[in-house]
Design a protein around this motif. Structure first.
Motif, PDB file in Angstrom:
ATOM      1  N   MET A 246       0.967  -1.482   0.068  1.00  0.00           N
ATOM      2  CA  MET A 246      -0.249   0.232   0.075  1.00  0.00           C
ATOM      3  C   MET A 246       1.053   1.034  -0.192  1.00  0.00           C
ATOM      4  O   MET A 246       2.009   1.999   0.871  1.00  0.00           O
ATOM      5  CB  MET A 246      -0.532  -0.211   1.563  1.00  0.00           C
ATOM      6  N   GLN A 247       0.484   2.397  -0.773  1.00  0.00           N
ATOM      7  CA  GLN A 247       1.657   3.195  -0.944  1.00  0.00           C
ATOM      8  C   GLN A 247       0.766   3.924   0.139  1.00  0.00           C
ATOM      9  O   GLN A 247      -0.122   4.243   1.217  1.00  0.00           O
ATOM     10  CB  GLN A 247       0.816   3.991  -2.006  1.00  0.00           C
ATOM     11  N   ASN A 248       1.940   5.080   0.352  1.00  0.00           N
ATOM     12  CA  ASN A 248       1.730   5.809   1.731  1.00  0.00           C
ATOM     13  C   ASN A 248       0.543   6.931   1.552  1.00  0.00           C
ATOM     14  O   ASN A 248      -0.197   7.038   2.750  1.00  0.00           O
ATOM     15  CB  ASN A 248       2.783   6.980   1.863  1.00  0.00           C
ATOM     16  N   ALA A 249       0.534   7.935   0.898  1.00  0.00           N
ATOM     17  CA  ALA A 249      -1.286   8.500   0.246  1.00  0.00           C
ATOM     18  C   ALA A 249      -2.435   7.782   0.683  1.00  0.00           C
ATOM     19  O   ALA A 249      -3.452   7.927   0.196  1.00  0.00           O
ATOM     20  CB  ALA A 249      -1.457   8.588  -1.206  1.00  0.00           C
ATOM     21  N   ASP A 250      -2.064   6.181   0.173  1.00  0.00           N
ATOM     22  CA  ASP A 250      -3.583   5.347   0.261  1.00  0.00           C
ATOM     23  C   ASP A 250      -3.661   4.570   1.799  1.00  0.00           C
ATOM     24  O   ASP A 250      -4.803   4.220   2.223  1.00  0.00           O
ATOM     25  CB  ASP A 250      -3.173   4.217  -0.354  1.00  0.00           C
ATOM     26  N   VAL A 251      -2.969   5.026   2.721  1.00  0.00           N
ATOM     27  CA  VAL A 251      -2.400   4.457   3.813  1.00  0.00           C
ATOM     28  C   VAL A 251      -4.525   5.566   4.711  1.00  0.00           C
ATOM     29  O   VAL A 251      -5.101   4.849   5.782  1.00  0.00           O
ATOM     30  CB  VAL A 251      -1.882   5.185   5.118  1.00  0.00           C
ATOM     31  N   ILE A 252      -3.799   6.774   4.876  1.00  0.00           N
ATOM     32  CA  ILE A 252      -5.157   7.384   5.187  1.00  0.00           C
ATOM     33  C   ILE A 252      -6.504   7.061   5.593  1.00  0.00           C
ATOM     34  O   ILE A 252      -7.480   6.402   5.844  1.00  0.00           O
ATOM     35  CB  ILE A 252      -4.430   8.728   5.658  1.00  0.00           C
ATOM     36  N   PRO A 253      -7.041   6.741   3.852  1.00  0.00           N
ATOM     37  CA  PRO A 253      -8.217   7.103   3.591  1.00  0.00           C
ATOM     38  C   PRO A 253      -8.635   5.280   4.328  1.00  0.00           C
ATOM     39  O   PRO A 253      -9.521   4.812   4.358  1.00  0.00           O
ATOM     40  CB  PRO A 253      -8.118   7.102   1.734  1.00  0.00           C
ATOM     41  N   SER A 254      -7.487   4.468   3.759  1.00  0.00           N
ATOM     42  CA  SER A 254      -7.984   3.345   3.686  1.00  0.00           C
ATOM     43  C   SER A 254      -8.230   3.156   5.380  1.00  0.00           C
ATOM     44  O   SER A 254      -9.150   2.417   5.756  1.00  0.00           O
ATOM     45  CB  SER A 254      -6.943   2.483   3.778  1.00  0.00           C
ATOM     46  N   ILE A 255      -7.296   4.103   6.523  1.00  0.00           N
ATOM     47  CA  ILE A 255      -7.730   3.866   8.163  1.00  0.00           C
ATOM     48  C   ILE A 255      -9.619   4.565   8.279  1.00  0.00           C
ATOM     49  O   ILE A 255     -10.087   3.903   9.183  1.00  0.00           O
ATOM     50  CB  ILE A 255      -6.607   4.465   8.518  1.00  0.00           C
ATOM     51  N   VAL A 256      -8.985   5.706   7.164  1.00  0.00           N
ATOM     52  CA  VAL A 256     -10.790   6.729   7.215  1.00  0.00           C
ATOM     53  C   VAL A 256     -11.874   5.368   6.982  1.00  0.00           C
ATOM     54  O   VAL A 256     -12.522   5.232   7.210  1.00  0.00           O
ATOM     55  CB  VAL A 256     -10.930   7.739   6.828  1.00  0.00           C
ATOM     56  N   MET A 257     -11.838   4.862   6.465  1.00  0.00           N
ATOM     57  CA  MET A 257     -12.814   3.628   5.669  1.00  0.00           C
ATOM     58  C   MET A 257     -12.831   2.825   6.330  1.00  0.00           C
ATOM     59  O   MET A 257     -13.855   2.144   7.043  1.00  0.00           O
ATOM     60  CB  MET A 257     -12.532   3.646   4.247  1.00  0.00           C
ATOM     61  N   SER A 258     -11.645   1.803   6.922  1.00  0.00           N
ATOM     62  CA  SER A 258     -11.426   1.253   7.722  1.00  0.00           C
ATOM     63  C   SER A 258     -12.291   1.687   9.575  1.00  0.00           C
ATOM     64  O   SER A 258     -13.247   1.039   9.725  1.00  0.00           O
ATOM     65  CB  SER A 258     -10.449   0.739   8.081  1.00  0.00           C
ATOM     66  N   ALA A 259     -12.457   2.765   9.707  1.00  0.00           N
ATOM     67  CA  ALA A 259     -13.310   3.370  11.424  1.00  0.00           C
ATOM     68  C   ALA A 259     -14.820   2.951  10.866  1.00  0.00           C
ATOM     69  O   ALA A 259     -15.518   2.875  11.504  1.00  0.00           O
ATOM     70  CB  ALA A 259     -12.194   4.353  11.402  1.00  0.00           C
ATOM     71  N   HIS A 260     -14.669   3.737   9.811  1.00  0.00           N
ATOM     72  CA  HIS A 260     -16.130   3.995   9.493  1.00  0.00           C
ATOM     73  C   HIS A 260     -16.894   3.106   9.281  1.00  0.00           C
ATOM     74  O   HIS A 260     -18.052   2.413  10.169  1.00  0.00           O
ATOM     75  CB  HIS A 260     -16.792   4.710   7.729  1.00  0.00           C
ATOM     76  N   ALA A 261     -16.365   2.215   8.966  1.00  0.00           N
ATOM     77  CA  ALA A 261     -17.251   0.804   8.849  1.00  0.00           C
ATOM     78  C   ALA A 261     -16.934  -0.601   9.798  1.00  0.00           C
ATOM     79  O   ALA A 261     -18.090  -0.826  10.695  1.00  0.00           O
ATOM     80  CB  ALA A 261     -15.648  -0.700   7.913  1.00  0.00           C
ATOM     81  N   LEU A 262     -15.731  -0.310  10.899  1.00  0.00           N
ATOM     82  CA  LEU A 262     -15.976  -0.872  12.352  1.00  0.00           C
ATOM     83  C   LEU A 262     -17.703  -0.091  12.803  1.00  0.00           C
ATOM     84  O   LEU A 262     -17.767  -0.469  13.608  1.00  0.00           O
ATOM     85  CB  LEU A 262     -14.497   0.205  12.648  1.00  0.00           C
ATOM     86  N   ALA A 263     -17.075   1.438  12.995  1.00  0.00           N
ATOM     87  CA  ALA A 263     -18.438   2.430  13.667  1.00  0.00           C
ATOM     88  C   ALA A 263     -19.890   1.206  13.768  1.00  0.00           C
ATOM     89  O   ALA A 263     -20.784   1.568  14.418  1.00  0.00           O
ATOM     90  CB  ALA A 263     -18.206   3.375  13.807  1.00  0.00           C
TER      91      ALA A 263
END
Length: 146
Positions: free
Chosen positions: A1-18
């Motif tokens: 995963m590229q550095n630029a893709d890490v933050i959106p991945s974290i945000v989307m995962s956090a939304h999914a977990l919520a």
């Protein structure tokens, strides 16, 4: 995963977990309720328009949400001493207690998804949580972290 893709991945995962936590717990409260209470917890009382802006919703939508939260005893409204035409919204003690209870319910509901993590993985998550929390601070008027 590229550095630029890490933050959106974290945000989307956090939304999914919520979302999973709310579904698995049977919590039917709108996520906007928890978002508004969380903002009020961090920033204290604020004008309705500022709360709508911080929550990324419309002022009419926030007016409806605040009305429902007020009826439930989770927020209170008062006159802004700086401008008596304006109204301040603040979380009540009951609202903050509900927010803490939801966070505990979310933690307990999601815990089984993480039982396979070892101590090294937990250390990585603790470190990531600290980094994310540091970068999730509300900006001040100068643009510096609060």
């Amino acid at each position: 995963m590229q550095n630029a893709d890490v933050i959106p991945s974290i945000v989307m995962s956090a939304h999914a977990l919520a979302r999973f936590a709310a579904q698995d717990a049977g919590n039917e409260a709108p996520s906007a309720q928890w978002r508004a209470l969380g903002i009020l917890e961090r920033q204290g009382g604020m004008r309705l328009g500022a709360l709508a802006l911080a929550a990324r919703t419309t002022q009419p939508g926030m007016t409806r949400l605040v009305g429902a939260l007020e009826q439930s005893g989770l927020v209170s409204r008062s006159t802004d001493p700086a401008d008596t035409r304006a109204t301040l919204v603040d979380a009540t003690d009951e609202g903050l207690a509900h927010l803490r209870a939801w966070r505990a319910e979310m933690r307990d509901t999601l815990a089984p998804r993480f039982t396979d993590l070892d101590e090294d993985e937990w250390a990585v998550l603790r470190r990531a949580a600290g980094i994310l929390a540091a970068h999730a601070q509300e900006p001040t008027t100068t643009g510096e972290p609060a």
